[in-house]
Each structure stands twice: as C-alpha cells, then as structure tokens.
Design a protein around this motif. Structure first.
Motif, PDB file in Angstrom:
ATOM      1  N   PRO A  92      54.363  -3.928  20.875  1.00 55.88           N
ATOM      2  CA  PRO A  92      53.760  -4.299  22.155  1.00 55.88           C
ATOM      3  C   PRO A  92      54.176  -5.721  22.558  1.00 55.88           C
ATOM      4  O   PRO A  92      54.239  -6.612  21.712  1.00 55.88           O
ATOM      5  N   SER A  93      54.440  -5.897  23.845  1.00 52.00           N
ATOM      6  CA  SER A  93      55.006  -7.171  24.294  1.00 52.00           C
ATOM      7  C   SER A  93      54.080  -8.357  24.025  1.00 52.00           C
ATOM      8  O   SER A  93      54.552  -9.464  23.815  1.00 52.00           O
ATOM      9  N   HIS A  94      52.774  -8.140  24.009  1.00 55.84           N
ATOM     10  CA  HIS A  94      51.877  -9.289  23.817  1.00 55.84           C
ATOM     11  C   HIS A  94      51.903  -9.808  22.378  1.00 55.84           C
ATOM     12  O   HIS A  94      51.312 -10.834  22.084  1.00 55.84           O
ATOM     13  N   GLY A 135      58.710 -13.772  31.231  1.00 59.67           N
ATOM     14  CA  GLY A 135      57.401 -13.945  30.620  1.00 59.67           C
ATOM     15  C   GLY A 135      57.366 -13.553  29.165  1.00 59.67           C
ATOM     16  O   GLY A 135      56.592 -14.098  28.372  1.00 59.67           O
ATOM     17  N   LEU A 136      58.238 -12.616  28.791  1.00 63.97           N
ATOM     18  CA  LEU A 136      58.252 -12.138  27.410  1.00 63.97           C
ATOM     19  C   LEU A 136      58.688 -13.261  26.456  1.00 63.97           C
ATOM     20  O   LEU A 136      58.141 -13.411  25.363  1.00 63.97           O
TER      21      LEU A 136
END
Lengths: 579, 350
Positions: B290-292, B115-116
């Motif tokens: 942050p991953s988002h 997903g990343l």
C-alpha cells in the motif's frame, strides 16, 4: 596438518558448490526426472508453471514423442525427447533467463513488450510454422487461420511471425451453482413487483424464487429462453441485492485473496469495463484508432443507488494524427467508472465478506480458493457463494481438489461439483441484452529462441505446430478446463470430459466477443509498459494511486478515482515515445 | 622467517607484474590471517619451497572467486549504474543513448511533485526516528543487562536473538500470521468481538510493521553492543564501583563512552538507512505494498521489480540509477558530517 586444512577447505567448497552443480545437472533432467537419452534428439521446453500447470504439456509431449519416435533429426540419433522445464518467470525475468539459459521453446504466461523481443533479435522467425496448413497432423487449417484479426496484426512484425498466442485468461466471478440451487439464490422473473425498496431487508427474500422451478429473471442476456443465466443478477443493483440476501440467510456472499486483492480486482475491473464497453471500444485502448463512444463527460454519485449518474460525452475520433493528444480522453471511459463503482460498493460492504481475511497479506489466492472449495463441505464453516478469480482458478486448485476428493470422496471432485463462471452483471438496466465482451488480459505466447541450431529450431517449429492442432487444442482445454487464445472447435464428446466450470468458461467465451490488450499501433508497440493493467493509476491531489488500493486504503470514492484518471492519462501520454 | 624481496617489483616492473605481486602479497597475508601465522613485511614466492608455492597457488585460486565477484558485481555494476543515470533507452534503436541530465531532472521533479516519494521520505524519517528513539536506547539497555549478567540474561539474549537467526522471509511470514490471524482470534475469544488483523487494517499497518522491524532488528544490535561492552576493561568498572558509582552512572559514565566508537558507527550508518530501509515491506506485500507504507528504499526496490515484471525494465533503469545517485549525493555528505560530529561531540575516553 596443512593437508587436513586444505582437505577441509575443499570439502567446504564442495558443499557450498553442490547446489549449483546439482542445479546444472538437474537442468537436463527436469520435470518427471526424465533422463537424457543419448540416442535421441532433445528439445528443451520452458513452460510457465502457474495456474494452467504443465499437465497439458506432458500429454502433448507424449503424443509428439510417439509421433516422431522413428524420425531422425540429428545424425546418428532417432526419435525426440521433449525435456520440460517448469518456470515462474514472466516478462522481464523471463527475458533475462532467455538470454543466458539454454532452452529452445517457451510457453510464456505473460509477455509484455513482444515487439521489443523481436527488435532485440531474441525470437526465431516462425512464419512458415504459422502460415502453412497443419496437414501433416490431419488439420486442414494453419495456425494463422486460428488467429483473430487483432492477433494476426500484432504477432506479425514486418510480415513475419515470431510467436503464437497461447493461453487465454481473464478475471471474473465464480459461483457455486450447487449452493445457489440449494438456497434458491435466483431472482424471480417479476421480482420488482415484490420489492419496492431494495434497501429494505424485509423485502429481500421476496425477490428470490421459492423453488427452482419458479420463473426466473432473464439474467444479463435479457433472454428467458437461455437457461444458463436465468435468475442470475443482470445489473449491479441485482448483484448487490443478491449479496445482501445471501448474507441475510447466514452465508458468506463473497471471497477473494487478501494478499493479492489489488491485482485480482484489477482483473475484475478490466473484465467489467470490457463487458460494458464492448470489444470495439475496449480494443480502442490499445489500437488508438476509431471513435470513442462511451466516454463520460461527468459522473456524480447518487446516494443509495448502485451506480452514479453518468453523462456521456459526444463521440470522439482518435487516430494516428491525434492519438497523443486525444489518447488521455480514453481515461474518461464510463466503463472504468462503472467497474470502480462496483468494486467500491463491494469493499464498503463488509457484511458480504470476511473482513479479517479479505485484505490480509497472509490470505493467498490458494487460501481463497481453498476457503471457497471447502466451505460447503466442511462442517462448521459458513458456505461461500462467490469467488473473485480468473479462468484458471480450478486448474490451479487441482492439488486442493485432489486432497478434498481423498477426504470427502468423489462428491468433492470437480466433475461432481457445479462451479460456474458468472455472466457479468451490467451497470444499469439499459445494457441488459448487450452481448458480453471478454478481455483476454494476458499476452501469452509460444515462441522459439533465436540463435539455436537450425535442426533444433525446425524441431521446435514442429512442436509449436503440433500443440496448436485442433486435437492438441482440445486436449489442452479438456485437461486444464480453460481455453487457449485461438479459434478451435470443441465437440460434445470433448465437452463431456470437462468439469462444469470448464464448460462454463468455454460457453462464456463462445457467447462473448473477445477483446485484446495489444495492437500493432506504434504508440502501443513502443510504450507497451504503459498499457499493462498495473500501469493504470489515478492522480488525486498530485499523487498517483493505484485505483484499487486507493479505494480500499485511502477510502477514495469511485467518483474521485474516476476524476483522477484523466490527469494520469495526460501524464502517461506526455511520456510516450512516438515511433 | 626470512623472505627475499622480489626484484621484479621494482621501478621498471610492468603494471601487470606489479598487480600480480600485490595479489600474491594479499593472498599470503590472507593465509597468515587464516592460520594465525606472522606475516612478512615483503613477500616473494622465490624464497618459498615448492610445497609452499603450491599452497600460495591454492590460496590464490581460492581468493580469486571472491575477488572476481567483487570486481564484477561491485565495481562493474556501480560503474554501469553511474553511466546508466546519464542514459535513456531508445526503444526504436533497441539501445541506450546519451540523455544528459534528463533523468536527474525527472527525479527532482518527482521529489517535488510525486506524493509517493514524499510519503516515502516521511515514512523513512519516521522509521529512522523510531529506530533512534526507541530501538537504540532499548538495545543499549538490554545489552547492558546482558553484559552485567543479570537474572536470565542469557535466556533473554537467546530469545531476542532468535529473529536474527531465522531467515527474514520466514520471520515476516510468522509475524504476519500472528498479528493477522492468531491475534484477532485470541482477541475474539476474549472479547467476543470480531477484530481485523493488524496488517489488514490500513490504520494499524505502519505501526505493526515498525514494531516488527524494531523487534526483528533488536538481536543484531544487541550482539554488537554486548560484544563492544565485553571489551571494556574490568579494572575500569571495578574502580568505578569502588568509587561508589551506581549502575546507572556506570552505564552512562563508563559503558557508553567506552563503546562510543561502535555506537557512533551505528548512528552514522543509520542515516544511510533513511534512504535504504525497506521496512521488510517486500516480504510482507511483494511489489505492491500500500502506498501509505512506502519508504524510499522500498520505492526504488519495488520500482525495479515492477518494471521487470512489466517487461519495461530497460526504460526504468536509467531513471532509477539517477534516483540512486541523487540519494547518494544526499547520503554521503550527511553521513560523513554526522560521523565527524559524533566524533567531535561524543564522549571522550581520554
């Protein structure tokens, strides 16, 4: 005209090349701008110049140089000069530097993949320096005698030693005991008879002593006879009650670095997990050999409670034969869940901290330390009671403390302020009285570069032995107010020279079992990068998240995070190289 | 100036001597370019005086450093990177071994299951779209404003170009402190309410970083566009004005078509940016953003940084090399197609 142009080009080149040249030149004169004395032999020592600083090394250098001032290590030269080079390089970048630069000895703060270094032939065999007693320095023990079993097993590769454990470091909670005393922030011995509902703010004040002489709760060790932790929170519930009360009386309960919050809370997570699991279970993460007795079969949230319901799974034996298959089960450790639940509650209660700072990338760890240090001295600032940090924070804050002392006088000195390393609270009452466990979260070591001339290696070995004598180890602890990852005694006279915080770190370490983050298990040896604190992830809806940022940014609950660990564990173990 | 042809450069000359000759010519051409001297069609040191020969040697030595640097840090590095993508590191042997297409399979699996990576792709596309839809038109309009020397044009240019002069790290730090410290304090003074900084609030992080990238990248674009616009022949503009063209018509009918070659390069290379743009995340957050917020460019860069810090860089490099190669396989045809389309469909100036 052409000549002028050529001269101009030469000047340009000279100007552009000057920094490089200067860099090459200063290499020989680092740290204190010490000039190379051609009549003496030089030993170049690289030191990680982070939280622990280099003061301890300079003290050891002075004594070492004095000890060998009349000894010849090279023909035509007498005495030795220790040339200290400070560095910020860790692990991978240190390895690059190690291959191309010309230093002899290094003290690394964190070295992942020690075995890889050995296999690649980067480290000098220092077996004799480790095993022979340090009698020439008046110390009957050898360095080996100061290692614990796990260290001895890990640092000995095929019967030879290539490194000596160096710093010990671990995360935790620092509290301002002066502030606690001033505001009577200690739980009463019988606080539960006064507080029927911990969520009722009207009852919070009743849980705490009115004066310092009142009987205090026995603290995490459950023993009222030991004064060091009396009145301090023994469980998460008590810790949260304390935070609520501190916020209620107009103080700020907690602070931490916003810039590195993820990393620092990973240290906290490790510390809390180890404190619950105990040394044996904690070491199982890397040894992969033994019975896992604290795995959770399920976890469920309980609204309003400090922690959820945890159902423990039956003990599981992990050994060399089934480690790859059963290893992921360790990711179901109840300690992980409890630690995350603690962190989740902290994150989700913004009245306990300054929300403008605690997740800001502009709020560094030095800012957090400064805020904590200044808060009770600076008029107009809200006092801060606790700081999420690590054992080396006070040493790291030396320059801030020096400035404060210049401004506020001696009362601001670290010797006159009373900061303490807090014994960690337990998840539930069931663990009260359980011996504390500390997980040394660093793989720090002293080592010598392979391939250097023999006389220099011998000199390096002497220096490594010298800095690991009891006298030097004590000096290190007194100077840095932290500890080294070796077993050595400190007497009352030494402890008296330390700050209150330093003494509390030493006491905490003495009272606790020590766990390590390494082992000689081939699965660990060949896959050490999967065992670092940064490798822990939780897989939620197919995506791997870092647990700490997942709880803050994605608002995952501790239960969601916990349930995602196993999938990630399976992923990790499926990729592992079996030696 | 009469220059003799070097006889040794003929058919029978060795590869080495031909290479040496090429270098000599390159150096001489470099000298000509540097001192605006007309260069000869062919070059030989034989016809040169001792003084000139010394000059050539001098320039050759000067040019050698960048050439060697190019060879080592571009050619060798890229060859090594391609080779690495077909290898894996054997910890047991302590060396790289042939891995076939395993790294590429892992990359494809990650693109479908990680997903990343998908977040990174999405963020990269958003950043590209914002650049295309906001940054580019604004940059063009502002460049036109400066080009037409309208009110305070030079002052605006200076103000907007400042972020490009100041080092990126300093700019991100200043911006970070402004939006995360100063702005909340100002808002608190005005509204008497506590406000969380834009970079501390997960919901506002991406937007504020996108804004920073547009603002910080504005100056560079403006400089190129104004440079291209200043090359437009005044008589063309004058003629259009005499024919009654409005400012807007001049912009769309004269300026844009005439700077189209420059613009099309910007648009084509912007596609490469989808895969390389880091959105200055490393400057703001280090290797643990942050991953988002992740972009594809940052994903790769941070992965290298993290693996180096964890001491397992050898294990990660092959995978990351394969990832880079996969991205190149997507970027290259995409960029070339875009360039061809832009040339074909763009406004014609003839």
């Amino acid at each position: 005209m052409r000549k002028i142009k050529q001269i101009a080009v030469f000047i340009l080149v000279a100007v552009l090349g000057a920094p490089t040249w200067a860099g090459c030149r200063t290499k020989l004169n680092e740290m204190g701008n010490e000039e190379v004395d051609p009549t003496m032999s030089q030993l170049y020592v690289l030191n990680y110049n982070g939280g622990f600083g280099s003061d301890w090394l300079m003290k050891a250098r002075d004594r070492f140089e004095e000890t060998y001032k009349d000894t010849s290590f090279e023909d035509g030269k007498k005495g030795v000069q220790i040339m200290i080079e400070p560095t910020k390089e860790l692990s991978g970048t240190l390895k690059m530097a190690w291959k191309v630069r010309t230093f002899d000895v290094a003290f690394a703060e964190s070295l992942q993949g020690y075995n890889d270094w050995v296999r690649e032939g980067l480290l000098y065999d220092i077996t004799d320096a480790v095993t022979e007693p340090l009698t020439e320095y008046g110390d009957a023990k050898s360095v080996k005698d100061k290692l614990n079993a796990a260290q001895d097993s890990f640092f000995k590769v095929d019967g030879k030693y290539y490194g000596i454990p160096h710093y010990a470091g671990y995360g935790g909670i620092v509290y301002d005991r002066d502030l606690f005393d001033k505001n009577c922030l200690y739980l009463r011995a019988d606080w539960r008879s006064y507080v029927t509902d911990v969520a009722d703010s009207n009852q919070w004040a009743d849980a705490f002593v009115a004066k310092l002489t009142d009987a205090k709760a026995p603290g995490p060790d459950g023993d009222a006879a030991t004064d060091y932790d009396n009145g301090l929170p023994a469980t998460y519930e008590e810790f949260f009650l304390l935070c609520n009360y501190i916020a209620d009386i107009g103080l700020t309960p907690l602070t931490w670095t916003g810039q590195h919050y993820a990393g620092y809370f990973q240290f906290t997570q490790l510390a809390m997990r180890a404190n619950y699991d105990g040394a044996e279970q904690t070491n199982l993460w890397t040894s992969l050999d033994g019975a896992a007795t604290k795995l959770a079969a399920s976890v469920t949230a309980v609204p309003g409670a400090a922690v959820g319901n945890v159902t423990l799974a039956p003990p599981l034996t992990i050994n060399a034969a089934n480690a790859v298959e059963k290893g992921p089960e360790l990711y179901k450790g109840a300690g992980l869940y409890y630690a995350d639940k603690f962190i989740e509650t902290v994150f989700n209660t913004p009245k306990w901290y300054d929300p403008a700072k605690q997740f800001s990338p502009t709020h560094s760890h030095i800012d957090a330390q400064s805020d904590f240090l200044y808060s009770s001295l600076e008029p107009g600032q809200k006092d801060i009671a606790m700081l999420f940090e690590s054992t080396w924070w006070e040493s790291e804050s030396n320059s801030v403390i020096t400035r404060m002392t210049e401004r506020y006088g001696e009362r601001a000195s670290k010797f006159n302020r009373n900061f303490q390393f807090m014994p960690l609270p337990h998840p539930t009452e069931a663990q009260i009285g359980q011996k504390g466990t500390i997980l040394d979260s660093m793989v720090s070591l002293g080592m010598i570069r392979a391939g250097i001339p023999e006389w220099r290696a011998e000199l390096g070995k002497k220096f490594l032995r010298f800095v690991n004598t009891d006298e030097s180890l004590k000096e290190f602890t007194v100077t840095t107010n932290t500890t080294k990852a070796l077993d050595y005694p400190m007497d009352e006279a030494d402890l008296a020279k330390m700050s209150n915080f330093g003494r509390s770190v030493y006491d905490t370490q003495n009272r606790s079992d020590m766990a390590v983050q390494f082992s000689s298990n081939p699965l660990f040896v060949y896959n050490s990068q999967h065992f670092t604190i940064y490798a822990l992830k939780t897989r939620i809806n197919g995506t791997a998240y870092a647990p700490i940022t997942g709880m803050h940014i994605n608002k995952f609950t501790a239960e969601q995070v916990f349930n995602g660990y196993y999938a990630h564990g399976q992923d990790i173990f499926s990729k592992m190289i079996v030696g | 100036m009469r220059v003799k042809t070097d006889k040794r450069g003929g058919e029978g000359a060795s590869l080495l001597s031909r290479l040496a000759k090429k270098i000599r010519i390159a150096v001489y051409s470099f000298e000509c370019l540097l001192f605006r001297r007309r260069g000869p069609k062919k070059f030989s040191t034989k016809g040169l005086s001792k003084r000139k020969r010394n000059d050539v040697i001098f320039y050759a030595l000067m040019a050698m450093i960048p050439i060697i640097q190019f060879c080592i840090f571009y050619i060798v590095v890229n060859i090594n990177y391609i080779l690495l993508s077909f290898r894996e590191y054997s910890i047991a042997d302590g060396r790289f071994i042939f891995a076939g297409f395993r790294n590429f399979v892992a990359v494809i699996n990650d693109f479908s299951g990680n997903g990343l990576m998908l977040t990174g792709l999405l963020n990269s596309l958003v950043a590209y779209a914002v650049g295309l839809g906001v940054s580019l038109p604004l940059g063009l309009l502002f460049s036109f404003y400066v080009y037409k020397k309208m009110l305070f044009a030079n002052n605006f240019r200076l103000i907007l170009f400042l972020p490009s002069i100041v080092p990126g790290l300093v700019m991100t730090m200043m911006y970070g402190y402004f939006v995360d410290r100063a702005l909340p304090s100002l808002l608190q003074l005005i509204t008497h309410k506590e406000t969380i900084g834009l970079l501390s609030d997960p919901a506002k992080q991406f937007g504020s970083i996108l804004f920073y990238c547009i603002w910080a990248g504005f100056g560079g674009g403006v400089l190129i566009y104004t440079g291209a616009m200043s090359g437009i022949d005044d008589s063309v503009v004058e003629s259009a004005r005499l024919d009654g063209a409005s400012m807007l018509q001049e912009f769309f009918r004269i300026t844009i078509p005439l700077i189209w070659p420059t613009l099309s390069i910007f648009l084509a290379t912007g596609i490469i940016g989808i895969f390389t743009n880091q959105l200055a995340l490393f400057n703001f957050f280090g290797a643990d953003a942050p991953s988002h917020l992740t972009t594809l460019g940052y994903y790769m860069y941070a992965a290298v940084q993290r693996s180096v810090a964890a001491g397992g860089s050898e294990l990660q490099y092959p995978y990351l090399s394969a990832l880079g190669l996969c991205m190149t396989a997507i970027i290259l045809p995409l960029t070339l197609t875009a360039r061809r389309l832009l040339e074909k469909l763009g406004p014609k100036t003839y």
